[in-house]
Write a protein that holds these residues in place. Structure first.
Motif, PDB file in Angstrom:
ATOM      1  N   LEU A 148       0.751  -1.160  -0.022  1.00 38.02           N
ATOM      2  CA  LEU A 148       0.174  -0.033   0.037  1.00 38.02           C
ATOM      3  C   LEU A 148       0.786   1.147  -0.063  1.00 38.02           C
ATOM      4  O   LEU A 148       0.437   2.114  -0.411  1.00 38.02           O
ATOM      5  CB  LEU A 148      -0.876  -0.078   0.856  1.00 38.02           C
ATOM      6  N   LYS A 149       2.050   1.269   0.458  1.00 40.14           N
ATOM      7  CA  LYS A 149       2.816   2.487   0.664  1.00 40.14           C
ATOM      8  C   LYS A 149       3.790   2.129  -0.394  1.00 40.14           C
ATOM      9  O   LYS A 149       4.915   1.662  -0.380  1.00 40.14           O
ATOM     10  CB  LYS A 149       3.691   2.339   2.022  1.00 40.14           C
ATOM     11  N   ARG A 150       3.686   2.625  -1.935  1.00 41.11           N
ATOM     12  CA  ARG A 150       4.448   2.463  -2.843  1.00 41.11           C
ATOM     13  C   ARG A 150       5.982   2.892  -2.646  1.00 41.11           C
ATOM     14  O   ARG A 150       6.854   2.327  -3.599  1.00 41.11           O
ATOM     15  CB  ARG A 150       3.767   3.143  -4.289  1.00 41.11           C
ATOM     16  N   ASP A 151       6.178   3.925  -2.226  1.00 38.94           N
ATOM     17  CA  ASP A 151       7.342   4.592  -1.985  1.00 38.94           C
ATOM     18  C   ASP A 151       8.402   4.068  -0.908  1.00 38.94           C
ATOM     19  O   ASP A 151       9.504   4.270  -0.889  1.00 38.94           O
ATOM     20  CB  ASP A 151       7.453   6.074  -1.775  1.00 38.94           C
ATOM     21  N   GLN A 152       7.957   2.776  -0.214  1.00 35.80           N
ATOM     22  CA  GLN A 152       8.735   2.324   0.577  1.00 35.80           C
ATOM     23  C   GLN A 152       9.790   1.404  -0.118  1.00 35.80           C
ATOM     24  O   GLN A 152       9.498   0.754  -1.006  1.00 35.80           O
ATOM     25  CB  GLN A 152       7.902   1.365   1.615  1.00 35.80           C
ATOM     26  N   GLN A 153      10.835   1.369   0.523  1.00 39.95           N
ATOM     27  CA  GLN A 153      12.087   0.516  -0.196  1.00 39.95           C
ATOM     28  C   GLN A 153      12.821  -0.438   0.897  1.00 39.95           C
ATOM     29  O   GLN A 153      13.728  -0.904   0.518  1.00 39.95           O
ATOM     30  CB  GLN A 153      13.170   1.559  -0.359  1.00 39.95           C
TER      31      GLN A 153
END
Length: 228
Positions: A155-160
């Motif tokens: 759901l959090k696309r920018d998590q790396q």
């Protein structure tokens, strides 16, 4: 030092898998005792394998703490993804601890079945049934854990911290674990507790999940926060 401790926690999961496999082999539960056996046959199995079942149950029961350490490490990394509103990391922690507590209860049921050879054969069969039902039937607890991990990652696309495929892997894990909920309806076939869609699939999935999550959580621990 804190990162080293968390990495040790993460790899405690695969260590528990190895311990669990060792215990199941010692107890002669690979392949599992058939749910189609009558009470006399079940009691005879426990009488023949009494020492192995009690020893394996003891080690398995104590080893469960290792998977709980792994679950803690996962939740700490999910919290980094979620921030202050740590919904999914909390769900993962609670469901993970409950799921692994079932190993304790299953081991307790099996060692109770083996504890008194003079026990009525029907009672031995009942404790054996309880052990397998506790191990495999509450499938939605592990499914909830997989869903929480998967959604936290996807759901959090920018998590790396975690690769996105780990999120999809956890969602498939959640779905494929569900056949265990049906063991009360079958004594033979793929949906029985010794069946391919319940025991063998669950064993393979759980082992794969432990190694995937250990590797990916170790990777996340070594990944610095954005901007640092």
């Amino acid at each position: 030092m804190e990162n080293i401790v968390q990495r040790v926690f993460a790899w405690s999961g695969p260590l528990f898998i190895l311990i669990m496999l060792f215990c199941l082999i010692v107890m002669d539960f690979i392949p599992p005792i058939s749910p189609a056996l009558d009470a006399a046959a079940v009691a005879a199995f426990y009488n023949e394998n009494r020492l192995g079942i009690r020893f394996g149950s003891t080690i398995m029961m104590q080893g469960c703490v290792l998977m709980m350490l792994c679950v803690t490490a996962i939740s700490l990394q999910l919290r980094r993804i979620e921030g202050k509103v740590a919904i999914f990391s909390t769900i993962q922690l609670v469901s993970g601890v409950f799921a692994n507590a079932l190993f304790v209860f299953s081991a307790a049921a099996w060692t109770l079945a083996a504890f008194r050879p003079e026990r009525d054969v029907a009672d031995i069969q009942a404790w054996n049934d309880i052990g397998w039902f506790l191990l495999l039937m509450p499938a939605t607890i592990l499914s909830l854990q997989g869903i929480a991990i998967g959604l936290a990652i996807l759901l959090k696309r920018d998590q790396q911290l975690y690769p996105r495929w780990v999120g999809y892997f956890n969602l498939w894990f959640a779905i494929l674990f569900l056949p265990g909920a049906l063991v009360t309806f079958f004594k033979t076939g793929p949906f029985a507790w010794d069946g391919i869609l319940v025991f063998w699939l669950a064993l393979g999935l759980f082992a794969s999940w432990a190694f995937v999550m250990a590797w990916s959580t170790d990777r996340a621990i070594r990944t610095p926060d954005a901007g640092t």
